[in-house]
Enzyme design. Structure first.
Site, PDB file in Angstrom:
ATOM      1  N   GLU A  97      -6.693  14.161  -3.804  1.00 41.61           N
ATOM      2  CA  GLU A  97      -7.179  13.341  -4.858  1.00 41.61           C
ATOM      3  C   GLU A  97      -7.204  12.358  -4.754  1.00 41.61           C
ATOM      4  O   GLU A  97      -6.681  11.228  -5.449  1.00 41.61           O
ATOM      5  CB  GLU A  97      -6.130  13.899  -6.268  1.00 41.61           C
ATOM      6  CG  GLU A  97      -6.630  15.024  -6.788  1.00 41.61           C
ATOM      7  CD  GLU A  97      -5.542  15.685  -7.448  1.00 41.61           C
ATOM      8  OE1 GLU A  97      -4.930  14.524  -8.134  1.00 41.61           O
ATOM      9  OE2 GLU A  97      -6.228  16.537  -8.412  1.00 41.61           O
TER      10      GLU A  97
ATOM     11  N   GLU B 250       7.609  18.483  -9.040  1.00 43.78           N
ATOM     12  CA  GLU B 250       6.888  19.399  -9.219  1.00 43.78           C
ATOM     13  C   GLU B 250       7.780  20.692  -9.410  1.00 43.78           C
ATOM     14  O   GLU B 250       6.761  21.750  -9.285  1.00 43.78           O
ATOM     15  CB  GLU B 250       5.151  19.869  -8.670  1.00 43.78           C
ATOM     16  CG  GLU B 250       4.504  18.468  -8.745  1.00 43.78           C
ATOM     17  CD  GLU B 250       3.309  18.125  -7.988  1.00 43.78           C
ATOM     18  OE1 GLU B 250       3.287  18.615  -6.902  1.00 43.78           O
ATOM     19  OE2 GLU B 250       2.561  17.237  -8.336  1.00 43.78           O
TER      20      GLU B 250
ATOM     21  N   CYS C  76      -3.493   0.926   0.024  1.00 41.60           N
ATOM     22  CA  CYS C  76      -5.218   0.263   0.014  1.00 41.60           C
ATOM     23  C   CYS C  76      -5.975   0.505   0.311  1.00 41.60           C
ATOM     24  O   CYS C  76      -5.744   0.245   1.431  1.00 41.60           O
ATOM     25  CB  CYS C  76      -4.798  -1.075   0.055  1.00 41.60           C
ATOM     26  SG  CYS C  76      -5.783  -2.305   0.476  1.00 41.60           S
TER      27      CYS C  76
ATOM     28  N   HIS D  88       6.179  23.005 -11.874  1.00 40.85           N
ATOM     29  CA  HIS D  88       4.457  23.601 -11.769  1.00 40.85           C
ATOM     30  C   HIS D  88       4.773  24.794 -11.448  1.00 40.85           C
ATOM     31  O   HIS D  88       5.299  25.772 -10.212  1.00 40.85           O
ATOM     32  CB  HIS D  88       3.660  22.565 -10.846  1.00 40.85           C
ATOM     33  CG  HIS D  88       2.764  22.477 -11.004  1.00 40.85           C
ATOM     34  ND1 HIS D  88       1.868  23.644 -10.226  1.00 40.85           N
ATOM     35  CD2 HIS D  88       1.658  21.227 -11.602  1.00 40.85           C
ATOM     36  CE1 HIS D  88       0.225  23.034 -10.643  1.00 40.85           C
ATOM     37  NE2 HIS D  88       0.270  21.737 -11.224  1.00 40.85           N
TER      38      HIS D  88
ATOM     39  N   TRP E 263       2.678  18.173 -15.962  1.00 43.99           N
ATOM     40  CA  TRP E 263       2.473  16.364 -15.701  1.00 43.99           C
ATOM     41  C   TRP E 263       1.363  15.778 -17.406  1.00 43.99           C
ATOM     42  O   TRP E 263       1.729  15.259 -17.718  1.00 43.99           O
ATOM     43  CB  TRP E 263       1.784  16.482 -14.451  1.00 43.99           C
ATOM     44  CG  TRP E 263       0.837  17.069 -14.556  1.00 43.99           C
ATOM     45  CD1 TRP E 263       0.548  17.663 -12.869  1.00 43.99           C
ATOM     46  CD2 TRP E 263      -0.490  17.138 -14.858  1.00 43.99           C
ATOM     47  NE1 TRP E 263      -0.661  18.021 -13.283  1.00 43.99           N
ATOM     48  CE2 TRP E 263      -1.344  17.673 -14.932  1.00 43.99           C
ATOM     49  CE3 TRP E 263      -1.388  16.722 -15.695  1.00 43.99           C
ATOM     50  CZ2 TRP E 263      -2.005  18.579 -14.832  1.00 43.99           C
ATOM     51  CZ3 TRP E 263      -2.791  16.170 -16.441  1.00 43.99           C
ATOM     52  CH2 TRP E 263      -2.949  17.523 -15.932  1.00 43.99           C
TER      53      TRP E 263
ATOM     54  N   CYS F 133      -5.655  -6.390  -4.665  1.00 48.77           N
ATOM     55  CA  CYS F 133      -4.669  -7.745  -3.452  1.00 48.77           C
ATOM     56  C   CYS F 133      -5.539  -8.480  -2.231  1.00 48.77           C
ATOM     57  O   CYS F 133      -6.537  -8.299  -2.740  1.00 48.77           O
ATOM     58  CB  CYS F 133      -4.243  -6.016  -2.257  1.00 48.77           C
ATOM     59  SG  CYS F 133      -5.062  -5.657  -1.244  1.00 48.77           S
TER      60      CYS F 133
ATOM     61  N   ARG G 119       2.080   8.164  -4.266  1.00 44.30           N
ATOM     62  CA  ARG G 119       1.668   8.850  -3.630  1.00 44.30           C
ATOM     63  C   ARG G 119       0.061   8.500  -3.982  1.00 44.30           C
ATOM     64  O   ARG G 119       0.269   7.416  -4.974  1.00 44.30           O
ATOM     65  CB  ARG G 119       1.142  10.294  -3.195  1.00 44.30           C
ATOM     66  CG  ARG G 119       1.380  11.139  -5.004  1.00 44.30           C
ATOM     67  CD  ARG G 119       0.863  12.115  -4.675  1.00 44.30           C
ATOM     68  NE  ARG G 119      -0.037  13.130  -5.704  1.00 44.30           N
ATOM     69  CZ  ARG G 119      -0.074  13.954  -6.615  1.00 44.30           C
ATOM     70  NH1 ARG G 119       0.195  14.987  -5.889  1.00 44.30           N
ATOM     71  NH2 ARG G 119       0.186  14.729  -7.634  1.00 44.30           N
TER      72      ARG G 119
ATOM     73  N   CYS H 198      -8.475  -7.155  -0.675  1.00 42.70           N
ATOM     74  CA  CYS H 198      -9.165  -5.913  -1.335  1.00 42.70           C
ATOM     75  C   CYS H 198     -10.271  -7.337  -1.650  1.00 42.70           C
ATOM     76  O   CYS H 198     -12.064  -7.398  -1.927  1.00 42.70           O
ATOM     77  CB  CYS H 198      -8.929  -5.356  -2.432  1.00 42.70           C
ATOM     78  SG  CYS H 198      -8.728  -4.150  -2.220  1.00 42.70           S
TER      79      CYS H 198
ATOM     80  N   GLU I 205      -8.485  23.159  -6.752  1.00 38.61           N
ATOM     81  CA  GLU I 205      -6.810  23.757  -7.955  1.00 38.61           C
ATOM     82  C   GLU I 205      -6.921  23.879  -9.017  1.00 38.61           C
ATOM     83  O   GLU I 205      -7.519  23.657  -9.660  1.00 38.61           O
ATOM     84  CB  GLU I 205      -5.448  22.311  -7.382  1.00 38.61           C
ATOM     85  CG  GLU I 205      -5.678  21.945  -6.034  1.00 38.61           C
ATOM     86  CD  GLU I 205      -4.606  20.823  -6.188  1.00 38.61           C
ATOM     87  OE1 GLU I 205      -4.282  20.253  -7.143  1.00 38.61           O
ATOM     88  OE2 GLU I 205      -4.523  19.615  -5.641  1.00 38.61           O
TER      89      GLU I 205
HETATM   90  C1  GLA Z   1      -2.834  17.136  -7.782  1.00 37.87           C
HETATM   91  C2  GLA Z   1      -2.771  17.481  -6.974  1.00 37.87           C
HETATM   92  C3  GLA Z   1      -1.631  18.138  -6.727  1.00 37.87           C
HETATM   93  C4  GLA Z   1      -0.825  18.754  -7.770  1.00 37.87           C
HETATM   94  C5  GLA Z   1      -1.089  19.390  -8.227  1.00 37.87           C
HETATM   95  C6  GLA Z   1      -0.103  19.294  -9.409  1.00 37.87           C
HETATM   96  O1  GLA Z   1      -3.948  17.965  -9.121  1.00 37.87           O
HETATM   97  O2  GLA Z   1      -3.705  17.264  -5.867  1.00 37.87           O
HETATM   98  O3  GLA Z   1      -1.390  17.901  -4.845  1.00 37.87           O
HETATM   99  O4  GLA Z   1       0.261  17.375  -7.751  1.00 37.87           O
HETATM  100  O5  GLA Z   1      -2.289  18.174  -8.964  1.00 37.87           O
HETATM  101  O6  GLA Z   1      -0.766  19.678 -11.216  1.00 37.87           O
HETATM  102 ZN    ZN Z   2      -6.126  -3.446  -1.564  1.00 43.82          ZN
END
Ligand code: GLA
Ligand code: ZN
Length: 677
Positions: free
Chosen positions: A150, A355, A115, A358, A315, A157, A111, A160, A307
């Site tokens: 995020e 996750e 590009c 998590h 992670w 590429c 995710r 870019c 968040e």
């Molecule tokens: C980021 C993402 C979330 C999730 C959390 C897990 O902040 O925005 O989608 O993956 O990490 O800590």
């Molecule tokens: Zn690119």
């Protein structure tokens, strides 16, 4: 207020009902109510569900979620779902897939990796954002828009590369100007055609992490990437605003995340939001500094804690549980430093993929009889009780610490004098000392209005952009106190050295000349020997990392090096300039020096600590309409006694009046509103 529909500190977080059966939704509704949750962030990763193919949209599932949540008393922070492109798009439009720094074309997967210069990605993401806005513009559940998720990373590429050339033409106008700006006669790099220019990757100028042959090229590639990704955000922003001009729009940032220049981003965000994931061993002062930076992005405007985990991440190498009370304590730390929301990732723990371990408000057990749920519900009750008392309150700091993303890129990329220089660490050293002294501090950008502050500190201001030195001069002339350090004023915004002696454009205001710069091995140190009496600084301090060998050009020498061939040369100077003073700290000092130096500066300026607290007890102030709210955050596991001086306070969480002294439980929090005598 972020949105007057919900005039309290918002409480909730990321929620993925599309991963669950309808029976579970009913349970969620029941438990959200029990936990006092009033906002759910939905649709973050549902692009594939919303758009099964290029010409087909299907929002019925989302209609149902919006209606259902609203009916059960939960508002919605509505994401645009563009943080992960669908598999069909990756297959039909290979251009949406990035090329990485080693030149590898990525396949579908993961995710946050579209590009940013792919016309298809831009077209599809803008279209879906617009459609969502059109569809839900009048939905009563809609509180705020959450664009993508995020944002970050880099792409190398062909699209870019082509856009980079366009960007460079706009920035430099001519190849002559570009060749000059990048100093391309070095290593025979003169460009005669724009098409000769390629991205700064591991296939061209860079290798490994932050290592480059050409700082100018690498810096511009970072600027270009930050702007390209920002353009994607802006396209969605505009598409949304066409339908909902009055609903605020944000995207979740990541604190000191290195690759995006968030001061630029914040200009296009109605409210800043960010994701806070400290580890058990992250210094609490570092988290505090990050909150302050997020507040500083929009000159002190309250931000959203978008968040955090209620218990653990998945992670990090070691995903410790937040100890009992710590989730509450860290939530209030965010509020103390300007957050008007407390939100989690995630509301329900997912069942599969990376996750599933998590933390979440609702754990795999699925019911409310868990430690994490009990703590979450307790906090939910308190946030309801606080109502709107704290919303929109601000910091009244008289101290500002300058942080600049481009300066970070430049200090990271510069070859020499030492690999050990870590700009963020040097900034944190100053912040940490002020934090320990209970001095309220703002983290500010280079464009911030300095006149709000009595004391402005710009550690390691290596890159001095055009206009900055003037601004510092005007600030000091008018009576301000300015502090900077070793390795400042060295280069312009293209990493080209300002000739004629360091610290370049800052030389005049500082009244010094730095002739040479020594880099020390990690176990090598020098001494800071105070000259005479200055504010009771006792001496016997150490310094290291880098030592500038400076000469005074009018500045008073307050301390000298104690060792090596530069023993007796100045290490701390103070220059009187107009009505103010400019200090130069020529090396990286130990914590003892930092604390005494800053305590002394603040005292001279009449900048007072918020409270006197025992070690490990943090304070911060929010202020509005003549009301001062002091937060006391006990990061120790043990209770302590707090001396309240002569003031009387109303404690907002316990609803009691406190005088003289107060007990703060281990990991406890007090919110003290100062009462008139
Ligand atoms: C980021 C993402 C979330 C999730 C959390 C897990 O902040 O925005 O989608 O993956 O990490 O800590
Ligand atoms: Zn690119």
């Amino acid at each position: 207020m972020i949105n007057s529909k919900l005039p309290k500190i918002w409480y909730g977080g990321d929620y993925n009902p599309e991963q669950w059966e309808p029976e579970v939704w009913t349970e969620d509704e029941r438990m959200f109510k029990l936990a006092g949750i009033d906002v759910a962030t939905i649709n973050v990763f549902s692009w594939a569900l919303n758009q099964p193919s290029e010409h087909e949209y299907s929002f019925e599932w989302l209609d149902e979620q919006m209606d259902r949540l609203y009916a059960s008393g939960t508002y919605v922070c509505l994401a645009t779902s563009t943080g992960a492109h669908p598999a069909w798009m990756a297959r039909q439009y290979p251009e949406v897939r990035r090329v990485d720094k080693q030149g590898l074309k990525r396949q579908f997967g993961g995710r946050h990796n579209s590009c940013p210069n792919s016309p298809a990605y831009r077209r599809f993401s803008t279209a879906i954002a617009g459609r969502l806005a059109e569809r839900y513009k009048d939905h009563p559940a809609l509180l705020i828009w959450h664009v993508s998720n995020e944002y970050g990373g880099m792409c190398y590429c062909e699209n870019c590369a082509a856009e980079f050339r366009v960007w460079l033409k706009e920035r430099y106008g001519t190849l002559d100007a570009l060749n000059k700006a990048w100093n391309t006669r070095f290593w025979g790099h003169t460009f005669y055609d724009w098409e000769e220019i390629v991205p700064a990757s591991d296939l061209s100028e860079e290798w490994g992490h932050n290592l480059t042959n050409f700082q100018g090229i690498s810096l511009d590639y970072r600027r270009f990437m930050s702007e390209s990704i920002l353009d994607c955000y802006k396209l969605e922003y505009d598409a949304i605003k066409q339908h909902t001009p009055d609903i605020p729009v944000t995207t979740n940032l990541m604190g000191f995340y290195p690759e995006l220049n968030y001061f630029e981003w914040a200009k296009y965000m109605d409210v800043v939001s960010w994701d806070n994931y400290p580890s058990l061993d992250t210094p609490v002062s570092f988290t505090a500094m990050t909150h302050d930076l997020m507040r500083g992005l929009k000159s002190g405007q309250p931000f959203m804690l978008m968040e955090q985990t209620p218990s653990q991440q998945n992670w990090q190498p070691y995903n410790s549980l937040k100890r009992p009370g710590v989730m509450r304590l860290w939530s209030y730390q965010a509020v103390a430093r300007g957050a008007d929301t407390v939100m989690f990732f995630q509301l329900r723990r997912s069942v599969g993929a990376c996750e599933k371990y998590h933390g979440a408000v609702i754990e795999h057990a699925g019911h409310e009889h868990t430690r994490v749920f009990r703590e979450s519900a307790e906090l939910g009750r308190e946030l309801q009780q606080l109502g709107d008392a704290l919303l929109d309150s601000r910091s009244r700091a008289k101290v500002g610490i300058v942080y600049d993303w481009e300066n970070r890129w430049a200090t990271d990329l510069t070859s020499g004098p030492t690999v050990a220089l870590d700009y963020v660490k040097e900034v944190h050293k100053f912040y940490h000392a002020l934090f320990d002294l209970n001095i309220q501090t703002d983290m500010i950008g280079v464009e911030e209005d300095f006149s709000k502050y009595d004391l402005v500190i710009a550690p390691v201001m290596y890159m001095v952009k055009s206009g900055f030195a003037d601004k510092v001069e005007r600030f000091v002339e008018a009576g301000g106190t300015f502090v900077t350090t070793f390795f400042s004023g060295i280069v312009n915004e293209n990493d080209i050295v300002t000739l004629g002696g360091y610290p370049g454009e800052l030389r005049k205001v500082l009244g010094i000349w730095a002739e040479e710069i020594d880099a020390l091995f990690p176990d090598q140190h020098n001494e800071i020997v105070m000259k005479g009496e200055w504010g009771g600084l006792s001496g016997g301090y150490e310094c290291g990392l880098m030592c500038d060998l400076i000469h005074s050009e009018g500045a008073e020498v307050l301390a000298e090096y104690g060792k090596d061939f530069y023993q007796g040369m100045p290490v701390l100077t103070r220059n009187t300039f107009g009505k103010g003073k400019a200090y130069y700290v020529a090396s990286s000092p130990d914590a003892g020096f930092m604390k005494e130096f800053l305590a002394n500066l603040c005292q001279e300026q009449g900048i007072k600590p918020l409270l006197a607290t025992p070690e490990g007890v943090e304070t911060a102030e929010r202020y509005k309409d003549g009301r001062s709210f002091l937060f006391v955050l006990n990061h120790n596991a043990e209770a302590c006694q707090l001396d309240l001086g002569g003031s009387r306070y109303k404690e907002l969480l316990g609803d009691t009046v406190l005088e003289g002294s107060a007990a703060v439980p281990g990991r406890g929090v007090l919110i003290l509103e100062q009462q008139a005598d």
